[in-house]
Design a protein around this motif. Structure first.
Motif, mmCIF file in Angstrom:
data_model
loop_
_atom_site.group_PDB
_atom_site.id
_atom_site.type_symbol
_atom_site.label_atom_id
_atom_site.label_comp_id
_atom_site.label_asym_id
_atom_site.label_seq_id
_atom_site.Cartn_x
_atom_site.Cartn_y
_atom_site.Cartn_z
ATOM 1 N N SER A 10 99.182 96.806 74.199
ATOM 2 C CA SER A 10 99.026 98.388 74.296
ATOM 3 C C SER A 10 97.365 98.408 74.940
ATOM 4 O O SER A 10 96.986 99.297 75.532
ATOM 5 N N ILE A 11 96.585 97.627 74.305
ATOM 6 C CA ILE A 11 95.128 97.676 74.498
ATOM 7 C C ILE A 11 94.992 97.311 76.180
ATOM 8 O O ILE A 11 94.254 98.027 76.820
ATOM 9 N N LEU A 12 95.555 96.199 76.479
ATOM 10 C CA LEU A 12 95.466 95.992 77.886
ATOM 11 C C LEU A 12 95.861 96.809 78.938
ATOM 12 O O LEU A 12 95.259 97.360 80.014
ATOM 13 N N ALA A 13 97.247 97.651 78.432
ATOM 14 C CA ALA A 13 97.720 98.525 79.336
ATOM 15 C C ALA A 13 96.770 99.943 79.275
ATOM 16 O O ALA A 13 96.484 100.619 80.292
ATOM 17 N N MET A 14 96.230 100.200 78.146
ATOM 18 C CA MET A 14 95.079 101.459 78.042
ATOM 19 C C MET A 14 93.910 101.137 78.943
ATOM 20 O O MET A 14 93.438 101.985 79.686
ATOM 21 N N LEU A 15 93.482 99.828 78.875
ATOM 22 C CA LEU A 15 92.232 99.552 79.973
ATOM 23 C C LEU A 15 92.631 99.644 81.303
ATOM 24 O O LEU A 15 91.746 100.184 81.984
ATOM 25 N N LEU A 16 93.951 99.289 81.592
ATOM 26 C CA LEU A 16 94.162 99.074 82.846
ATOM 27 C C LEU A 16 94.423 100.506 83.331
ATOM 28 O O LEU A 16 93.997 101.227 84.550
ATOM 29 N N ALA A 17 94.972 101.490 82.389
ATOM 30 C CA ALA A 17 95.334 102.963 82.518
ATOM 31 C C ALA A 17 93.992 103.566 82.980
ATOM 32 O O ALA A 17 93.592 104.392 83.899
ATOM 33 N N ILE A 18 92.859 103.453 82.238
ATOM 34 C CA ILE A 18 91.526 103.935 82.157
ATOM 35 C C ILE A 18 91.016 103.427 83.622
ATOM 36 O O ILE A 18 90.299 104.271 84.144
ATOM 37 N N GLY A 19 90.786 102.355 83.845
ATOM 38 C CA GLY A 19 90.272 101.730 85.073
ATOM 39 C C GLY A 19 90.882 102.414 86.387
ATOM 40 O O GLY A 19 90.247 102.837 87.033
ATOM 41 N N ALA A 20 92.086 102.376 86.442
ATOM 42 C CA ALA A 20 92.977 102.816 87.314
ATOM 43 C C ALA A 20 92.672 104.623 87.551
ATOM 44 O O ALA A 20 92.346 105.254 88.790
ATOM 45 N N GLY A 21 92.595 105.197 86.542
ATOM 46 C CA GLY A 21 92.274 106.733 86.354
ATOM 47 C C GLY A 21 90.827 106.874 86.984
ATOM 48 O O GLY A 21 90.784 107.918 87.666
ATOM 49 N N THR A 22 90.047 105.997 86.386
ATOM 50 C CA THR A 22 88.539 106.257 86.940
ATOM 51 C C THR A 22 88.473 106.305 88.336
ATOM 52 O O THR A 22 87.653 106.954 89.029
ATOM 53 N N ILE A 23 89.088 105.128 88.862
ATOM 54 C CA ILE A 23 88.947 105.089 90.370
ATOM 55 C C ILE A 23 89.853 105.962 90.861
ATOM 56 O O ILE A 23 89.237 106.703 92.052
ATOM 57 N N GLY A 24 90.771 106.614 90.548
ATOM 58 C CA GLY A 24 91.414 107.626 91.177
ATOM 59 C C GLY A 24 90.851 108.910 91.184
ATOM 60 O O GLY A 24 90.529 109.774 92.446
#
Length: 329
Positions: A10-24
């Motif tokens: 869940s932590i890795l998924a959260m970081l991935l989502a935050i990274g993707a959202g920031t770029i988007g």
């Protein structure tokens, strides 16, 4: 293990989502890095402060995609953390129940009150000797974190109910190893009241407390400070002798040992002179002393007669001691 893995995922998924959202949001809304990161976090966590919101069509469309993903990740993470906490408490409860069952089935065991510096050393030595031990301790955090199979009861050793839960009525001995002399006096008094036949060894920090502990019911009183000081002095004066004695008492892989063996009523050694018994010749062991009642006969002569119930202190190889113990029974 499963809960820990779920939390990591869940932590890795959260970081991935935050990274993707920031770029988007940086691309769709033309926002600086920090503003895009802020908008991503408040969107995923569904906080919605309203200070920064998507303005463009593509930004709003991207938000529609990331919101359900973020909610799903947060929900999964919350469940994983809750599951890990519940499993931890559940495993502790199960472990304590199993320990209670084991303690309830014990007899002729030793109860050690206190798991501090002195108490832990007592427990280690008893376990090395194959003795069954139950620890009574108020603060059990260290015991719970240890992988050692040490049975314990959480509670105040001065309370009757706690000692009863530790099996005081079935125990062979009790060690009062708390740092406060007053607690050890009270434990000795309580233990003797619950089991008159139990053997009690109590720790004393002050010399003036030793007699009080004996009156309270302690069979033996040990002053660690006195023994440590005497031991240090003797190590300076007689280093070889002290090292050899240490080897005998503390090295369980050593070939030689010192044992206490009781002479049974039907043993062929009863009512025979030590000379006639030929203990040294037949079994290879040396008789150091004989305890008869409350008296100790040190370095007994060859004309000494063995009686039923005598406790013979003998020295020899372990296999020799085993053979002598068989004839003594």
């Amino acid at each position: 293990m499963r809960s820990s893995k779920s939390v990591l995922i869940s932590i890795l998924a959260m970081l991935l989502a935050i990274g993707a959202g920031t770029i988007g949001f940086s691309i769709s809304e033309k926002l600086p890095f920090f503003e895009a990161l802020w908008l991503t976090v408040v969107t995923i966590l569904t906080v919605g402060y309203g200070d920064t919101v998507p303005q463009t069509f593509y930004g709003k469309l991207f938000a529609l995609l990331i919101i359900p993903i973020g909610v799903s990740i947060v929900t999964y993470a919350t469940g994983a953390v809750a599951s890990m906490m519940m499993e931890g408490e559940f495993s502790k409860t199960v472990r304590r129940r199993k320990m209670r069952k084991k303690i309830d089935s014990l007899s002729n065991h030793i109860i050690v009150c206190g798991f501090g510096r002195v108490g832990e050393q007592v427990v280690r030595e008893l376990l090395k000797n194959g003795t069954r031990v139950v620890v009574v301790e108020k603060n059990v955090e260290r015991l719970e974190e240890m992988n050692d199979p040490i049975l314990y009861i959480e509670g105040d050793a001065t309370e009757d109910g706690v000692l009863l839960a530790a099996g005081i009525e079935r125990a062979a001995g009790l060690v009062a190893a708390l740092p406060a002399d007053t607690d050890n006096v009270f434990i000795s008094l309580t233990a003797k009241g619950l089991n008159r036949d139990i053997q009690i060894v109590a720790r004393a920090e002050r010399p003036e407390t030793e007699e009080k502990l004996r009156r309270a019911g302690a069979d033996k009183v040990i002053n660690p400070s006195f023994l440590s000081g005497r031991r240090m002095a003797m190590t300076i004066l007689k280093p070889v002798s002290i090292d050899y004695v240490d080897t005998i008492f503390h090295d369980y892989d050593e070939e030689f040992a010192l044992e206490e063996i009781k002479i049974a009523a039907h043993s062929p050694l009863v009512n025979r002179l030590l000379r006639e018994s030929e203990i040294r010749t037949r079994y290879g062991v040396t008789v150091f002393a004989i305890q008869r009642g409350n008296a100790i006969i040190s370095n007994p002569s060859s004309e000494e007669v063995l009686h039923a119930g005598d406790l013979v202190i003998v020295f020899g190889k372990k296999e020799q001691l085993d053979r002598f113990e068989e004839i003594a029974k």
